[in-house]
Enzyme design. Structure first.
Site, mmCIF file in Angstrom:
data_model
loop_
_atom_site.group_PDB
_atom_site.id
_atom_site.type_symbol
_atom_site.label_atom_id
_atom_site.label_comp_id
_atom_site.label_asym_id
_atom_site.label_seq_id
_atom_site.Cartn_x
_atom_site.Cartn_y
_atom_site.Cartn_z
ATOM 1 N N THR A 149 8.114 -0.782 30.266
ATOM 2 C CA THR A 149 9.069 -0.343 29.254
ATOM 3 C C THR A 149 8.939 1.161 29.148
ATOM 4 O OG1 THR A 149 8.797 -2.409 28.063
ATOM 5 C CG2 THR A 149 9.773 -0.580 26.857
ATOM 6 N N LYS A 177 5.033 3.508 20.548
ATOM 7 C CA LYS A 177 5.590 4.145 21.757
ATOM 8 C C LYS A 177 7.023 3.661 21.999
ATOM 9 C CE LYS A 177 5.618 2.265 25.637
ATOM 10 N NZ LYS A 177 5.475 1.509 26.883
ATOM 11 N N LYS A 208 15.962 -3.226 27.214
ATOM 12 C CA LYS A 208 14.596 -3.582 26.838
ATOM 13 C C LYS A 208 14.204 -2.888 25.514
ATOM 14 C CE LYS A 208 10.158 -4.728 27.352
ATOM 15 N NZ LYS A 208 9.625 -5.971 26.852
#
Lengths: 292, 292
Positions: A95, A240, A171
């Site tokens: 990701t 993140k 995603k």
């Protein structure tokens, strides 16, 4: 088309994916920064290398499941991509920022190889059970060439076309929605709890009826119990991802007020020493704020 | 135990519920403020009255599906509750403030009747298909007495105990989660859209995989198309519910930052003349803010 695979990154997700590929009959050469993590795969017959360059074969296939943009850019040096060269394909499952994917794709183009974005929606147990789902994007020939390989270990593959960054946009959107679902349940369950209703009973009703989806059923169990162990996805990784979501949104001028709140929940969780909990622990914020 | 039912309130939800009860063999006396809405039920054999008082029988059963707290308190006057009297049961299916439910329950206690909170999770088509779900709370004898009646037209009944307000806390929590799901999808789909991905394609992947729940599949269709007609639940009713949620939360000192954002989305939708759209139209806010 490819029977040998270079496999880079053996974390919580990488390991079960690599295992599935070996089971499916592929010959794997694996590399991980912390070499000890490669041992279980060596036992299954994988060749282990100490330098990712040694895993790469010209015109071959490389799959990466690396932690973040920085690690991916570090491992996929110009030198490595040049070695992969003409006809080579890189399936990138991390990701990462869609922008990083697009930049990396350009470097691949220069050396005649192809970047395919293929982030996976799955926690480690879902990978083992082969019920994960992949969003895929990148050049059409390469996309079609790798689908049969990915199909050996997931339930579904969803195609988002040519833009190498598109799969990561999807995603990030999905991960944002998971994080927002955690906050949503945290607020609802805490409101119910302070009105004398057990978190467990409201969890049961809502996740057996209108919210009967895996995200609510599985993460809801954690939020109902307000316990965020064992850890499947560490909280700093959640931060993140939400930061990448906000960056990706800001780049195209999309404000995301829910994502702002979720980001602050993660930041506050770090302030409270929760960095080793599962990212579901963002849901503790609502309890803290309510004096619970 | 009860074969005659007084039924008050024939709106979008009340009408299909009353129809199901007639089908199930109950004898209904119906009342609605706008009398013309009672006509279809008269054709099915219901007795229609012009004054809710005339629907009430001493020690009988009354079901109300009224628009909001004010209408409920207006119809359920002291006089009406006194007439219902000893042994009477009031099943209140409206989404109202838990505090109103608790107050009304006290008045029932005074006159020997019982208030049972039984809000339903269902849009009108779900009522017709008998796939709705009810949260129920109130005194245990009355709760058990009415369950077989409710079971004739819903899929599940979830019991939240003695507190007459509890069922409405759960209903508000659920409606808040639906509204938050709309905002969540709006932000995610708009972020994807401005990155070149169709709203429809991201909707399809997420609602076939990790968000495969009715709320995301059904409302997601509206958000993907950014079309909020036909109207199943008008936008001002959504604002009413989120305001009740925030009040109920504030009463027990629970901040709900997601609910605050959703409330502002509804307020802004009204400012933009969207009062006649479905409440899903709160999702237009994310598009507006992104210049779409």
């Amino acid at each position: 088309m490819f029977d040998k695979i270079a496999f880079l990154g053996l974390g919580n997700l990488g390991t079960p994916i690599a295992e599935s590929l070996i089971e499916a009959g592929y010959e794997l050469t694996v590399w991980n920064r912390t070499a000890s993590k490669a041992e279980p795969l060596a036992k299954l017959g994988a060749k282990v290398v100490e330098d990712p360059m040694d895993a790469i074969t010209e015109g071959g296939l490389v799959i990466s499941v690396l932690a973040d943009d920085a690690v991916l850019e570090d491992v996929f040096s110009m030198e490595l991509i040049e070695k992969l060269g003409k006809g080579g394909i890189h399936i990138s499952m991390s990701t990462i920022s869609p922008e990083t994917a697009r930049q990396l794709s350009k470097i691949h183009d220069w050396y005649g190889s192809t970047y395919v974005g293929a982030p996976i929606f799955a926690r480690p147990d879902a990978v083992k059970a082969k019920v994960g789902n992949i969003a895929i994007s990148g050049k059409s020939d390469a996309r079609e060439a790798v689908k049969p390989i990915l199909q050996t270990f997931v339930k579904g593959i969803f195609d988002f076309g040519e833009d190498p960054g598109a799969a990561n946009v999807v995603k990030l959107a999905g991960n944002f929605m998971i994080a927002a679902s955690l906050e949503m349940m945290a607020e609802a369950f805490t409101m119910a709890e302070k009105n004398g209703i057990s978190r467990q009973s409201i969890y049961e009703m809502l996740t057996q009826t209108i919210f009967a989806a895996p995200i609510f059923q599985n993460y809801g169990k954690l939020v109902a119990a307000n316990k965020y162990e064992p850890v499947a996805f560490r909280l700093p990784l959640g931060l993140k991802d939400i930061k990448l979501t906000l960056e990706t949104a800001e780049r195209v001028n999309v404000p995301m007020p829910f994502a702002d709140i979720v980001r602050n929940r993660f930041v506050s969780a770090l302030a409270k020493g929760r960095e080793d909990m599962d990212w579901g622990a963002l849901a503790l914020g609502a309890s803290d704020d309510s004096g619970n």
